[in-house]
Enzyme design. Structure first.
Site, mmCIF file in Angstrom:
data_model
loop_
_atom_site.group_PDB
_atom_site.id
_atom_site.type_symbol
_atom_site.label_atom_id
_atom_site.label_comp_id
_atom_site.label_asym_id
_atom_site.label_seq_id
_atom_site.Cartn_x
_atom_site.Cartn_y
_atom_site.Cartn_z
ATOM 1 N N LYS A 69 -4.751 -6.500 32.381
ATOM 2 C CA LYS A 69 -4.269 -5.127 32.110
ATOM 3 C C LYS A 69 -4.072 -5.207 30.613
ATOM 4 O O LYS A 69 -2.735 -5.375 30.287
ATOM 5 C CB LYS A 69 -3.002 -4.716 33.153
ATOM 6 C CG LYS A 69 -2.985 -3.429 33.509
ATOM 7 C CD LYS A 69 -3.123 -2.395 32.288
ATOM 8 C CE LYS A 69 -1.796 -2.041 31.740
ATOM 9 N NZ LYS A 69 -1.347 -1.164 30.680
ATOM 10 N N LEU A 86 -2.722 1.485 24.626
ATOM 11 C CA LEU A 86 -2.844 1.952 23.322
ATOM 12 C C LEU A 86 -3.972 1.313 22.668
ATOM 13 O O LEU A 86 -4.784 1.710 21.457
ATOM 14 C CB LEU A 86 -1.468 1.546 22.480
ATOM 15 C CG LEU A 86 -0.408 2.381 23.027
ATOM 16 C CD1 LEU A 86 0.980 1.924 22.380
ATOM 17 C CD2 LEU A 86 -0.564 3.859 23.229
ATOM 18 N N THR A 142 10.464 -3.653 29.979
ATOM 19 C CA THR A 142 9.502 -3.591 30.966
ATOM 20 C C THR A 142 9.218 -5.003 31.497
ATOM 21 O O THR A 142 9.116 -5.383 32.844
ATOM 22 C CB THR A 142 7.995 -3.292 30.178
ATOM 23 O OG1 THR A 142 8.197 -1.926 29.646
ATOM 24 C CG2 THR A 142 6.896 -3.390 31.083
ATOM 25 N N SER A 198 11.682 -7.024 32.066
ATOM 26 C CA SER A 198 12.755 -7.170 33.137
ATOM 27 C C SER A 198 12.444 -6.566 34.423
ATOM 28 O O SER A 198 12.452 -6.893 35.558
ATOM 29 C CB SER A 198 14.205 -6.580 32.399
ATOM 30 O OG SER A 198 15.000 -6.561 33.374
ATOM 31 N N GLU A 223 6.990 -13.017 27.724
ATOM 32 C CA GLU A 223 7.232 -13.403 26.329
ATOM 33 C C GLU A 223 7.702 -11.980 25.753
ATOM 34 O O GLU A 223 6.893 -11.002 25.736
ATOM 35 C CB GLU A 223 6.061 -13.919 25.481
ATOM 36 C CG GLU A 223 6.328 -14.303 24.158
ATOM 37 C CD GLU A 223 6.295 -13.677 22.976
ATOM 38 O OE1 GLU A 223 6.992 -12.995 22.719
ATOM 39 O OE2 GLU A 223 4.915 -13.702 22.701
ATOM 40 N N CYS A 234 6.610 -10.000 17.641
ATOM 41 C CA CYS A 234 7.759 -10.267 18.236
ATOM 42 C C CYS A 234 8.440 -11.246 17.651
ATOM 43 O O CYS A 234 9.648 -11.192 17.703
ATOM 44 C CB CYS A 234 7.480 -10.670 19.680
ATOM 45 S SG CYS A 234 6.088 -11.674 20.021
ATOM 46 N N GLU A 246 15.429 -4.779 18.007
ATOM 47 C CA GLU A 246 14.318 -5.037 17.478
ATOM 48 C C GLU A 246 13.797 -3.654 17.302
ATOM 49 O O GLU A 246 13.736 -2.731 17.780
ATOM 50 C CB GLU A 246 13.442 -5.899 18.851
ATOM 51 C CG GLU A 246 12.063 -6.054 18.203
ATOM 52 C CD GLU A 246 11.299 -6.809 19.274
ATOM 53 O OE1 GLU A 246 11.340 -6.290 20.460
ATOM 54 O OE2 GLU A 246 10.551 -7.563 18.934
HETATM 55 P P1 ADP Z 1 5.733 -0.858 24.501
HETATM 56 O O1 ADP Z 1 6.836 0.025 24.848
HETATM 57 O O2 ADP Z 1 5.876 -1.369 23.092
HETATM 58 O O3 ADP Z 1 4.247 -0.142 24.671
HETATM 59 P P2 ADP Z 1 5.541 -2.322 26.847
HETATM 60 O O4 ADP Z 1 6.486 -3.701 27.225
HETATM 61 O O5 ADP Z 1 5.955 -1.153 27.797
HETATM 62 O O6 ADP Z 1 5.587 -2.067 25.379
HETATM 63 O O7 ADP Z 1 4.253 -2.752 27.195
HETATM 64 C C1 ADP Z 1 3.623 -3.847 27.196
HETATM 65 C C2 ADP Z 1 2.486 -3.890 28.310
HETATM 66 O O8 ADP Z 1 3.415 -3.523 29.818
HETATM 67 C C3 ADP Z 1 1.442 -2.869 28.406
HETATM 68 O O9 ADP Z 1 0.227 -3.311 28.838
HETATM 69 C C4 ADP Z 1 2.114 -1.621 29.147
HETATM 70 O O10 ADP Z 1 0.950 -0.841 29.845
HETATM 71 C C5 ADP Z 1 2.574 -2.403 30.388
HETATM 72 N N1 ADP Z 1 3.433 -1.868 31.030
HETATM 73 C C6 ADP Z 1 4.485 -0.730 30.634
HETATM 74 N N2 ADP Z 1 5.177 -0.460 31.806
HETATM 75 C C7 ADP Z 1 4.838 -0.979 32.707
HETATM 76 C C8 ADP Z 1 5.489 -1.238 34.099
HETATM 77 N N3 ADP Z 1 6.323 -0.579 34.422
HETATM 78 N N4 ADP Z 1 5.044 -2.359 34.795
HETATM 79 C C9 ADP Z 1 3.893 -3.048 34.406
HETATM 80 N N5 ADP Z 1 3.421 -2.996 33.310
HETATM 81 C C10 ADP Z 1 3.734 -2.113 32.413
#
Ligand code: ADP
Length: 492
Positions: free
Chosen positions: A177, A181, A234, A236, A252, A286, A385
């Site tokens: 997945k 963006l 996310t 966590s 990570e 990161c 961060e």
């Molecule tokens: P950012 O806020 O910088 O976009 P995220 O940690 O939210 O960073 O995003 C990293 C990845 O996690 C992306 O592929 C995003 O679609 C996915 N993501 C965001 N929210 C969730 C969620 N609740 N469960 C699983 N994947 C998620």
């Protein structure tokens, strides 16, 4: 450019029929639309991966046979470097030389894990010496099952490869997945897999939104292992969801890494690595060394040169010649960074240079290279961060003070030290509470070496053999020769 989901070696639309926009951050224009996968599509992808793992040929192949396919994937990526790199620029905004570097690295990751897949044929079984006569035992490595990979937008194809390549090398099947963006190059992996002859269902790519496609992948009971790179919040959440089914997990997450510069470091080398540590990839890294600690005797000299050099960085569209700083990923991220800069000023940190949108670049998501001095140690700008080209610099007087300041963070992804005194550099490297430590540089990353963090920066290690082990279970097989009756119930 692909716009459908890649499931079971076929291109299919989202069950809902919906699409979402892919936006170029250099001008905020929509450049493409891709399928908005949701729970039904994730379910189809996971079922395809499950069927492929349980009954398909992929895990039954020898490591050497899997290596042939992985090598072809690497070759195909390498052959398409320029095209894929340009796609990455369009999607992410990064300067072309950085994107080329990413794609070359991505090809290298597939080649590296092809080698490790081959080695698994010899390494998969290890004899264990037991302390009791009549018994023999061995530890056997087996693929963990269906892997769900959720990845971020800062190094789109490279981050996909860090998970997909070792998972496939181990014999797992994968549902990937990508970030909503930056979905473009991850989808190309479908095409690359088809060309390389990857069997049905071994790799599936579902584009879609995080809380929708991402969350349903994390929750899916048929996923055995989750690998995630992204934000702490996310990560966590995903860990909590994974806990329900006791899924294996590697995370990570974020960082606020320190670079400690001792006074015996040549000034020009210090400037180069301070800048590379924070301005490379727009600071969307990161492991970026976003806190810099400079030993008092050279502090003023470094700061003067640093501000001068940072102001000279060529900002612009990723495809323009000589550009070293492109736009941030999107408007939301740009606003977040600008807000953090305002907060830093309000907290009393001294803005040395940058701090805003560069003039003439209001059409895109650009931010100037920004340097703060004397940020308060308990403030947001020093501790959180920012994920942008924003660095906080402070001076220090003793080695112990530098180590304490570097380690005073909830994160522990990376740290760096510069010194001409190799014994001191080694001592400080050992004292850092971080998973990745650089001496006399910051950021160079090698496929062979373990990557991951201490503390809130994550769990587990990617890359190298550690990355492969993420996707392997260990089974013991113990045999008894019955040369002597066991004699517990049946007395001889
Ligand atoms: P950012 O806020 O910088 O976009 P995220 O940690 O939210 O960073 O995003 C990293 C990845 O996690 C992306 O592929 C995003 O679609 C996915 N993501 C965001 N929210 C969730 C969620 N609740 N469960 C699983 N994947 C998620």
């Amino acid at each position: 450019m692909q716009d459908k989901l890649f499931i079971n070696n076929e291109w299919v639309g989202a069950a809902s029929g919906e699409m979402f926009n892919v936006v170029d951050p250099s001008n905020n224009q929509t450049v493409h639309q891709v399928a908005k996968g949701g729970p039904a599509d994730v379910n189809a992808a996971v079922n395809a991966a499950r069927e492929a793992f349980d009954n398909g040929p992929w895990r039954q192949l020898t490591g050497a046979e899997r290596a042939i396919v992985l090598r072809k994937m690497g070759d195909e990526i390498a052959a398409r470097t320029d095209e894929l790199a340009r796609m990455e620029v369009l999607d992410n905004g990064k300067p072309l030389p950085e994107a080329v570097w990413d794609i070359e690295d991505t090809a290298g990751v597939f080649h590296f894990y092809a080698d490790l897949a081959e080695r698994l044929d010899d390494d998969a079984e290890e004899e264990i010496v037991l302390g009791m006569e009549g018994f023999t035992s061995k530890a056997v490595k087996e693929p963990i099952g269906v892997a769900g990979a959720i990845i971020p937008w800062n190094f789109p194809m490279l981050m996909a490869s860090w998970k997909v390549a070792p998972a496939l090398a181990a014999g797992c099947t994968v549902v990937l997945k990508p970030s909503e963006l930056t979905p473009l190059t991850a989808l190309e992996l479908g095409d690359i897999a088809l060309k390389a002859g990857l069997p049905n269902g071994a790799l599936n790519v579902v584009t879609g939104l995080g809380p929708d496609a991402g969350a349903s992948l994390a929750e899916h009971p048929n996923v055995d292992k989750l690998a995630f790179t992204g934000s702490v919040v996310t990560g966590s959440n995903i860990m909590a969801v994974a806990a329900r089914d006791v899924k294996a997990i590697s995370l990570e997450l974020g960082g606020k890494s320190a670079l400690v510069v001792f006074a015996d470091t040549p000034i020009e080398e210090a400037i180069e690595w301070i800048m590379f540590g924070i301005f490379w990839n727009q600071g969307e890294v990161c492991s970026a060394t976003s806190r810099v600690l400079i030993e008092e005797p050279i502090y003023d000299a470094v700061m003067a040169r640093l501000a001068e050099e940072a102001s000279k960085i060529k900002i612009g569209h990723g495809l323009d010649d000589g550009v070293l700083l492109g736009p941030q990923i999107n408007k939301a991220q740009q606003s977040k960074i600008l807000n953090a800069i305002e907060k830093g000023k309000a907290e009393g940190a001294l803005l040395v240079c940058g701090g805003g949108v560069p003039s003439g670049f209001e059409h895109g998501c650009y931010i100037e290279p920004t340097i703060f001095a004397n940020a308060p140690l308990d403030g947001l700008i020093w501790n959180e961060e920012i994920f942008g080209p924003v660095v906080c610099v402070r001076s220090f007087t003793t080695e112990a003070e530098a180590i304490a300041l570097a380690n005073a963070s909830e994160f522990g992804l990376a740290a760096a030290v510069m010194s001409a005194d190799t014994e001191r550099a080694e001592r400080v490297a050992h004292a850092f509470r971080a998973g990745i430590v650089w001496i006399n540089c910051s950021q160079p990353t090698f496929t062979e070496a373990p990557w991951g963090g201490y503390k809130k920066s994550g769990i587990g290690r990617e890359l190298g053999v550690w990355g492969l082990n993420n996707y392997l279970e260990t089974k013991q097989i113990t045999s008894y020769d019955n040369s002597k009756p066991w004699g517990w119930y049946i007395k001889g």
